[in-house]
Enzyme design. Structure first.
Site, mmCIF file in Angstrom:
data_model
loop_
_atom_site.group_PDB
_atom_site.id
_atom_site.type_symbol
_atom_site.label_atom_id
_atom_site.label_comp_id
_atom_site.label_asym_id
_atom_site.label_seq_id
_atom_site.Cartn_x
_atom_site.Cartn_y
_atom_site.Cartn_z
ATOM 1 N N TYR A 193 -13.013 -3.092 11.566
ATOM 2 C CA TYR A 193 -11.612 -2.542 11.560
ATOM 3 C C TYR A 193 -10.835 -2.883 12.732
ATOM 4 O O TYR A 193 -9.662 -3.222 12.754
ATOM 5 C CB TYR A 193 -11.686 -1.060 11.158
ATOM 6 C CG TYR A 193 -10.511 -0.307 11.210
ATOM 7 C CD1 TYR A 193 -9.684 -0.517 9.986
ATOM 8 C CD2 TYR A 193 -9.950 0.699 12.187
ATOM 9 C CE1 TYR A 193 -8.554 0.053 9.967
ATOM 10 C CE2 TYR A 193 -8.685 1.264 12.003
ATOM 11 C CZ TYR A 193 -7.931 1.372 11.015
ATOM 12 O OH TYR A 193 -6.833 1.607 10.777
ATOM 13 N N GLY A 227 0.801 -1.067 -0.064
ATOM 14 C CA GLY A 227 0.006 0.056 -0.142
ATOM 15 C C GLY A 227 0.948 1.128 -0.028
ATOM 16 O O GLY A 227 0.664 2.065 0.673
ATOM 17 N N ALA A 228 1.873 1.238 -0.724
ATOM 18 C CA ALA A 228 2.814 2.396 -0.804
ATOM 19 C C ALA A 228 2.663 3.446 -1.628
ATOM 20 O O ALA A 228 3.217 4.231 -2.121
ATOM 21 C CB ALA A 228 4.292 1.776 -1.043
ATOM 22 N N ASN A 229 1.357 3.178 -2.681
ATOM 23 C CA ASN A 229 1.131 4.519 -3.523
ATOM 24 C C ASN A 229 0.557 5.621 -3.131
ATOM 25 O O ASN A 229 0.375 6.663 -3.797
ATOM 26 C CB ASN A 229 -0.022 3.681 -4.707
ATOM 27 C CG ASN A 229 -1.158 3.220 -4.055
ATOM 28 O OD1 ASN A 229 -0.968 2.162 -3.368
ATOM 29 N ND2 ASN A 229 -2.248 4.117 -4.204
ATOM 30 N N THR A 230 0.085 5.603 -1.801
ATOM 31 C CA THR A 230 -0.496 6.900 -1.175
ATOM 32 C C THR A 230 -0.351 6.833 0.441
ATOM 33 O O THR A 230 0.181 5.902 1.044
ATOM 34 C CB THR A 230 -2.051 7.096 -1.529
ATOM 35 O OG1 THR A 230 -2.586 8.163 -1.096
ATOM 36 C CG2 THR A 230 -2.874 5.934 -0.909
ATOM 37 N N GLY A 231 -0.724 7.959 1.058
ATOM 38 C CA GLY A 231 -0.905 7.928 2.644
ATOM 39 C C GLY A 231 0.731 7.690 3.118
ATOM 40 O O GLY A 231 1.675 8.300 2.608
ATOM 41 N N ILE A 232 0.701 7.072 4.375
ATOM 42 C CA ILE A 232 2.133 6.931 5.132
ATOM 43 C C ILE A 232 2.844 6.007 4.329
ATOM 44 O O ILE A 232 4.043 6.068 4.730
ATOM 45 C CB ILE A 232 1.640 6.545 6.588
ATOM 46 C CG1 ILE A 232 0.840 5.430 6.856
ATOM 47 C CG2 ILE A 232 0.994 8.000 7.157
ATOM 48 C CD1 ILE A 232 0.699 5.129 8.069
ATOM 49 N N GLY A 233 2.186 4.997 3.720
ATOM 50 C CA GLY A 233 3.226 4.026 2.993
ATOM 51 C C GLY A 233 3.817 4.738 1.870
ATOM 52 O O GLY A 233 4.845 4.343 1.983
HETATM 53 N N1 LIG Z 1 -4.469 7.402 8.655
HETATM 54 C C1 LIG Z 1 -4.573 7.080 10.237
HETATM 55 O O1 LIG Z 1 -5.128 7.924 10.908
HETATM 56 C C2 LIG Z 1 -4.272 5.697 10.720
HETATM 57 C C3 LIG Z 1 -4.373 5.529 11.904
HETATM 58 C C4 LIG Z 1 -4.069 4.357 12.527
HETATM 59 C C5 LIG Z 1 -3.750 3.248 11.713
HETATM 60 N N2 LIG Z 1 -3.349 3.434 10.597
HETATM 61 C C6 LIG Z 1 -3.079 2.184 9.638
HETATM 62 O O2 LIG Z 1 -2.175 2.679 8.605
HETATM 63 C C7 LIG Z 1 -1.913 2.087 7.450
HETATM 64 C C8 LIG Z 1 -1.809 2.905 6.288
HETATM 65 O O3 LIG Z 1 -3.009 3.769 6.244
HETATM 66 P P1 LIG Z 1 -3.003 5.042 5.405
HETATM 67 O O4 LIG Z 1 -3.719 6.117 6.629
HETATM 68 O O5 LIG Z 1 -1.826 5.744 4.838
HETATM 69 O O6 LIG Z 1 -4.317 4.884 4.590
HETATM 70 P P2 LIG Z 1 -4.412 5.064 2.802
HETATM 71 O O7 LIG Z 1 -3.936 6.679 2.535
HETATM 72 O O8 LIG Z 1 -5.881 4.847 2.529
HETATM 73 O O9 LIG Z 1 -3.538 4.110 2.210
HETATM 74 C C9 LIG Z 1 -3.925 2.830 2.302
HETATM 75 C C10 LIG Z 1 -3.013 2.002 1.343
HETATM 76 O O10 LIG Z 1 -3.483 0.720 1.403
HETATM 77 C C11 LIG Z 1 -3.739 -0.016 -0.149
HETATM 78 N N3 LIG Z 1 -4.998 -0.908 -0.039
HETATM 79 C C12 LIG Z 1 -5.962 -0.874 0.096
HETATM 80 N N4 LIG Z 1 -6.613 -2.004 0.006
HETATM 81 C C13 LIG Z 1 -5.716 -2.963 -0.612
HETATM 82 C C14 LIG Z 1 -5.486 -4.129 -1.292
HETATM 83 N N5 LIG Z 1 -6.764 -4.952 -1.151
HETATM 84 N N6 LIG Z 1 -4.537 -4.666 -1.795
HETATM 85 C C15 LIG Z 1 -3.622 -3.819 -1.540
HETATM 86 N N7 LIG Z 1 -3.504 -2.685 -1.148
HETATM 87 C C16 LIG Z 1 -4.644 -2.230 -0.643
HETATM 88 C C17 LIG Z 1 -4.389 1.305 -0.783
HETATM 89 O O11 LIG Z 1 -4.279 1.256 -2.261
HETATM 90 P P3 LIG Z 1 -5.200 2.063 -3.055
HETATM 91 O O12 LIG Z 1 -4.771 3.305 -3.126
HETATM 92 O O13 LIG Z 1 -5.173 1.464 -4.247
HETATM 93 O O14 LIG Z 1 -6.552 1.947 -2.299
HETATM 94 C C18 LIG Z 1 -3.355 2.314 -0.119
HETATM 95 O O15 LIG Z 1 -2.038 2.171 -0.831
HETATM 96 C C19 LIG Z 1 -3.155 1.149 7.493
HETATM 97 O O16 LIG Z 1 -2.902 -0.133 7.786
HETATM 98 C C20 LIG Z 1 -3.828 1.667 8.559
HETATM 99 O O17 LIG Z 1 -4.894 0.888 8.987
HETATM 100 C C21 LIG Z 1 -3.759 4.707 9.983
#
Ligand SMILES: NC(=O)c1ccc[n+]([C@@H]2O[C@H](COP(=O)([O-])OP(=O)(O)OC[C@H]3O[C@@H](n4cnc5c(N)ncnc54)[C@H](OP(=O)(O)O)[C@@H]3O)[C@@H](O)[C@H]2O)c1
Ligand SMILES: *[C@@H]1O[C@H](CO)[C@@H](O)[C@H](O)[C@H]1NC(C)=O
Ligand SMILES: *[C@@H]1O[C@H](CO)[C@@H](O)[C@H](O)[C@H]1NC(C)=O
Length: 357
Positions: free
Chosen positions: A228, A73-79
Site C-alpha cells: 500500500y 471511487g466516488a460511491n463512498t468515503g471521501i470520494g
Molecule cells: N481513509 C484514510 O484514512 C486515508 C488515509 C490516507 C489516504 N487515503 C486515500 O484516500 C482515497 C479514498 O479512500 P477512502 O478512505 O475514501 O476509502 P473507501 O471508503 O474505501 O473508498 C474507496 C473507493 O475506491 C473504490 N475502489 C476500490 N477498488 C476499485 C477499483 N478496482 N476500481 C474502481 N474503484 C475502486 C471503492 O469502490 P467500492 O465501494 O466498490 O469498493 C470506493 O469507492 C484512497 O486513495 C486512499 O488511499 C485514505
C-alpha cells in the site's frame, strides 16, 4: 461519532492501554485512581485534540458551473463527500465507480441533497485495463470538456490479489489504473485548460524507502502494508512527473494526503491485525483501532477538504507538481522527490499498461 461515544471511546481506549501496559492488576486502589485521571485527561484533551486533528478547511467559494469533474471511487468515503461538494458548486459530476449499483445510489443521494441533476455515473474498474479504456472512450466520445480529474479510488491492505491483467492489486488499482486513465484523458484535459489533475495519495508514502523496480509486481515476500505504501509513493511520483510533462499546457497536477479518516478503506484491517496479533486479540484490537480512528481521526467531511482545495481553490490555480496536506503544500518524503525514480516509474508504467511496447 457523536461527542459522548467519542469521549467514552477515548476513556475505554486509554484505560485498556494502561491496563495492558502499566498496571499492577492486584492493586485496585491504583486502578481506580488512574481510571479517574484518564477520564479527566480525556475530557480536558478532547476538544483541542479534535480541533488539531480536523486539519484545514477549504475556504474557497469558487463556483464550478459549466465545469465537468470526474471522481474515481466516488460511491463512498471521501470520494463521495468530494462529489457532493462539486455538485453543490454547480459542476457536472461524473462518478467513476466499479459498482454501478452503489454509484447510482450515491448519485441519487447527491442529486437529492444538492438539487444538482447533473450528477451521472459511469462504470470504471481500475483493476481492469479494458474497463479503464472503455471508460475513457465513453468520456472522450461524449464530454465536451474535462476541467478536473480526481484520482481518488484506492484499496488498502488486501491479500496478494491480482488485477484482471495480472498486476498486484494495490499497485494495479491505486497507481497503474489511474496512470492509464489519466493518460487517456490528457488530450481532453489539455483542450479544457486551465484544468487540474488531483491524485489522492497518503502520508503512508513516507514510510517506504522506495519503489522496488526489481520486483514491481511484488512477487517475493508480499507485505500488504508495504505494498500500500509503495502504491501511495507511486501516486506522489506519478503526480510530480505528470506536472513536469504538462508544463506550459495549463493543466496542473498535484497529489495529497487527506488525513486519517475512518472509512471503508479499513475493510481489510481486521485480517491485517489478525496476522500481527493472532485470532484471539484481532477482534478487540480492531475495535480499539476503530475507536481510535473514529475518535481522533477526521470526519469524512474534514477528510475531503484537501482534495476540494486542490480541485477548486483559485489560489492554487497555477500551482503544480506539489504535495498537499491540510489544504496547504507540504514536503513529501525524500523518496517522493526522487525525480529519477519518477521518470523510471513513468517508463515502466507505460510498458505495463501497454501505452508503449
Ligand atoms: N481513509 C484514510 O484514512 C486515508 C488515509 C490516507 C489516504 N487515503 C486515500 O484516500 C482515497 C479514498 O479512500 P477512502 O478512505 O475514501 O476509502 P473507501 O471508503 O474505501 O473508498 C474507496 C473507493 O475506491 C473504490 N475502489 C476500490 N477498488 C476499485 C477499483 N478496482 N476500481 C474502481 N474503484 C475502486 C471503492 O469502490 P467500492 O465501494 O466498490 O469498493 C470506493 O469507492 C484512497 O486513495 C486512499 O488511499 C485514505
Ligand atoms: C429529497 O428527498 C426527499 C425525501 O424523499 C424529498 O422530500 C425532497 O423533495 C428531495 N429533494 C430534492 C431536491 O429532490
Ligand atoms: C494564474 O495564471 C493566470 C494566467 O497567467 C493568471 O491570470 C492568474 O491570475 C494566475 N492565478 C494565480 C492565483 O496566480
Amino acid at each position: 461519532m457523536a461527542p459522548l461515544p467519542r469521549i467514552t471511546a477515548i476513556t475505554v481506549l486509554a484505560a485498556a492501554v494502561l491496563y495492558v501496559f502499566t498496571l499492577d492488576p492486584s492493586n485496585m486502589a491504583s486502578l481506580s485512581r488512574i481510571a479517574a485521571i484518564v477520564v479527566l485527561a480525556a475530557a480536558v484533551l478532547y476538544v483541542p485534540v479534535r480541533r488539531w486533528a480536523a486539519g484545514g478547511v477549504c475556504e474557497s467559494q469558487a463556483r464550478m458551473d459549466g465545469k465537468t469533474v470526474i471522481i474515481t471511487g466516488a460511491n463512498t468515503g471521501i470520494g463521495k463527500v468530494t462529489a457532493r461538494d462539486m455538485a453543490e458548486r454547480g459542476a457536472r459530476v461524473i462518478l467513476a465507480c466499479r459498482s454501478l449499483e452503489k454509484a447510482e445510489e450515491a448519485a441519487k443521494e447527491i442529486r437529492n441533497q444538492t438539487g444538482n441533476k447533473n450528477v451521472v455515473v459511469h462504470k470504471l474498474d481500475l483493476a481492469s485495463l479494458a474497463s479503464v479504456r472503455q471508460f475513457a472512450k465513453v468520456i472522450n466520445d461524449a464530454e465536451a470538456s474535462l476541467d478536473v480529474l480526481i484520482n481518488n479510488a484506492g484499496v488498502m491492505g488486501c491479500p496478494r490479489w491480482e488485477t484482471e491483467d495480472g498486476f498486484e492489486m494495490q499497485f494495479g488499482v491505486n497507481h497503474l489504473g489511474h496512470f492509464l486513465l489519466t493518460n487517456l484523458l490528457l488530450d481532453l484535459l489539455k483542450k479544457s485548460a486551465p484544468s487540474r489533475v488531483v491524485t489522492v495519495s497518503s502520508l503512508g508514502h513516507a514510510f517506504t524507502s522506495g519503489i522496488d523496480f526489481d520486483d514491481i509486481n511484488y512477487e517475493k515476500d508480499y507485505d500488504k502494508g508495504e505494498s500500500y505504501r509503495r502504491s501511495k509513493l507511486a501516486n506522489v511520483l506519478f503526480s510530480r512527473e505528470l506536472a513536469r510533462r504538462l508544463e506550459g499546457t495549463g493543466v496542473t497536477s498535484n497529489s495529497l494526503h487527506p488525513g486519517v479518516i475512518y472509512t471503508e478503506l479499513h475493510r481489510y484491517q481486521e485480517k491485517l491485525i489478525h496476522g500481527a496479533v493472532g485470532a484471539r486479540f484481532s477482534k478487540v484490537a480492531n475495535k480499539i483501532i476503530e475507536g481510535f480512528v473514529g475518535t481522533f481521526g477526521k470526519t469524512m467531511e474534514e477528510g475531503a477538504q484537501t482534495t476540494i482545495c486542490c480541485a477548486v481553490a483559485e489560489e492554487w490555480q497555477n500551482t503544480t507538481g506539489l504535495y498537499f496536506s491540510d489544504c496547504v503544500p507540504k514536503e513529501p518524503s525524500a523518496a517522493g522527490k526522487d525525480d529519477e525514480a519518477a521518470a523510471r516509474l513513468w517508463d515502466v508504467s507505460e510498458r505495463m499498461v501497454g501505452l508503449k511496447s
